[in-house]
Design a protein around this motif. Structure first.
Motif, short mmCIF file in Angstrom:
data_model
loop_
_atom_site.label_atom_id
_atom_site.label_comp_id
_atom_site.label_asym_id
_atom_site.label_seq_id
_atom_site.Cartn_x
_atom_site.Cartn_y
_atom_site.Cartn_z
N ASP A 160 -4.41 -1.40 2.62
CA ASP A 160 -3.42 -2.37 2.14
C ASP A 160 -3.76 -2.92 0.93
O ASP A 160 -2.81 -3.09 -0.07
CB ASP A 160 -3.18 -3.54 3.16
N ASP A 161 -5.08 -3.16 0.68
CA ASP A 161 -5.49 -4.01 -0.40
C ASP A 161 -5.47 -2.77 -1.39
O ASP A 161 -5.22 -3.22 -2.66
CB ASP A 161 -7.02 -4.49 -0.20
N LEU A 162 -5.88 -1.73 -1.12
CA LEU A 162 -6.10 -0.65 -2.34
C LEU A 162 -4.56 -0.22 -2.91
O LEU A 162 -4.20 -0.02 -4.00
CB LEU A 162 -6.49 0.73 -1.66
N VAL A 163 -3.74 -0.36 -2.03
CA VAL A 163 -2.30 0.06 -2.19
C VAL A 163 -1.53 -1.18 -3.12
O VAL A 163 -0.98 -0.74 -4.15
CB VAL A 163 -1.22 0.33 -1.03
N LYS A 164 -2.06 -2.37 -2.77
CA LYS A 164 -1.47 -3.26 -3.61
C LYS A 164 -2.08 -3.16 -4.76
O LYS A 164 -1.26 -3.65 -5.84
CB LYS A 164 -1.86 -4.58 -2.72
N ASP A 165 -3.32 -2.98 -4.86
CA ASP A 165 -3.93 -3.20 -6.25
C ASP A 165 -3.34 -1.95 -7.25
O ASP A 165 -3.23 -2.21 -8.48
CB ASP A 165 -5.40 -2.82 -6.38
N LYS A 166 -3.15 -0.76 -6.50
CA LYS A 166 -2.44 0.27 -7.35
C LYS A 166 -1.24 -0.07 -7.78
O LYS A 166 -0.48 0.20 -8.97
CB LYS A 166 -2.45 1.41 -6.27
N ILE A 167 -0.40 -0.74 -7.05
CA ILE A 167 1.08 -1.18 -7.12
C ILE A 167 1.06 -2.19 -8.61
O ILE A 167 1.93 -2.02 -9.41
CB ILE A 167 1.84 -1.56 -6.00
N GLU A 168 0.09 -3.09 -8.34
CA GLU A 168 -0.04 -4.13 -9.46
C GLU A 168 -0.44 -3.44 -10.85
O GLU A 168 0.20 -3.60 -11.97
CB GLU A 168 -0.91 -5.22 -8.96
N SER A 169 -1.41 -2.54 -10.62
CA SER A 169 -1.91 -1.80 -11.72
C SER A 169 -0.68 -0.99 -12.42
O SER A 169 -0.50 -1.18 -13.78
CB SER A 169 -2.87 -0.90 -11.48
N GLN A 170 0.19 -0.34 -11.58
CA GLN A 170 1.42 0.22 -12.26
C GLN A 170 2.27 -0.61 -12.86
O GLN A 170 2.95 -0.48 -13.90
CB GLN A 170 2.04 1.17 -11.35
N LYS A 171 2.58 -1.87 -12.32
CA LYS A 171 3.45 -2.75 -12.86
C LYS A 171 2.84 -3.30 -14.10
O LYS A 171 3.69 -3.45 -15.18
CB LYS A 171 3.56 -3.88 -12.14
N GLU A 172 1.57 -3.61 -14.32
CA GLU A 172 1.04 -3.91 -15.39
C GLU A 172 1.16 -3.00 -16.66
O GLU A 172 1.49 -3.22 -17.80
CB GLU A 172 -0.30 -4.28 -15.36
N GLU A 173 0.97 -1.57 -16.31
CA GLU A 173 1.14 -0.56 -17.22
C GLU A 173 2.52 -0.16 -17.83
O GLU A 173 2.83 -0.14 -18.63
CB GLU A 173 0.62 0.79 -16.67
N ARG A 174 3.43 -0.64 -16.82
CA ARG A 174 4.93 -0.38 -17.21
C ARG A 174 5.44 -1.51 -18.07
O ARG A 174 6.00 -1.40 -19.01
CB ARG A 174 5.86 -0.34 -15.95
#
Length: 242
Positions: A160-174
């Protein structure tokens, strides 16, 4: 002697330890071993492991553990059925093989509760597939089930932490891409609002209409349609003709 033991002198430490052994004062001996390490540790451990008192033999196992002789310490604890000491020694050793071998030992001895306790005390060292296989093959799944639940919970939390970090990283890139696009669009808008630059006036001899012959222009030069002037006097022009 006790007052000067703080100097941690080898001869003094060994003399005091010998007195504690003779008096069977295992509490002070344990304290001395903890606080002052400048003595023949292996020699004392070998002497204590054959002592009649259980607590003295436990000190021997403790000294072996402090010296990094994990197998000797565990073997001595097994002999005295000090199973908790075995588990703690395995955990401190960081040795996966020793920890999983201890699980097998508890299974062979029929110590189901010790098997379950070992799974938690050596939690970071025991592989979950090994624990599940041993439990399933020896009808001890019920005793391994709490460990498995804990492992699944921990594993799920990590995912869950890995998925959360990935989603936040994608949001920052967008958000960064959107910011760059907005900046480029704003710059284009400013460029369109600026007035067009006026052309510079032509330089003489660089094209354009010739200047007028009279007025503010240059006088005509000789050879450009005017008769040349001779050396004699200038002819007089009058109103009466030639």
């Amino acid at each position: 002697m006790v007052a000067v033991q703080s100097n941690n002198v080898s001869a003094m430490n060994e003399a005091l330890n010998e007195l504690y052994v003779e008096d069977e004062d295992y509490e002070r001996l344990r304290e001395s071993v903890d606080m002052h390490d400048n003595f023949d540790q292996i020699g004392l451990a070998q002497k204590l492991e054959k002592h009649e008192l259980l607590e003295m033999r436990r000190i021997a196992a403790y000294i072996y553990k402090k010296a990094g002789r994990w197998k000797q310490s565990i073997a001595l604890s097994k002999k005295d059925n000090m199973y908790k000491d075995c588990m703690e020694t395995c955990s401190q050793s960081g040795d996966r093989e020793l920890s999983e071998d201890l699980l097998v030992y508890f299974i062979e001895k029929g110590k189901k509760e010790c098997f379950a306790s070992c799974l938690f005390i050596c939690y970071d060292l025991i592989r979950p597939d090994v624990a599940l296989e041993l439990a399933w093959m020896n009808n001890m799944v019920d005793f391994a089930f709490p460990y498995l639940l804990q492992f699944i919970r921990e594993y799920t939390s990590k995912v869950d932490d890995l998925v959360k970090d990935k989603i936040e990283s994608q949001k920052e890139e967008r958000a960064k891409e959107k910011e760059e696009k907005d900046l480029a669009a704003q710059q284009n808008m400013y460029a369109q609002l600026l007035p067009l630059a006026l052309p510079a006036p032509p330089m003489p001899g660089m094209g354009g209409p010739p200047p007028p012959m009279g007025g503010m222009g240059m006088p005509p030069m000789a050879g450009m349609g005017m008769p040349p002037m001779g050396p004699g006097p200038m002819p007089a022009f009058g109103m009466g003709g030639y």
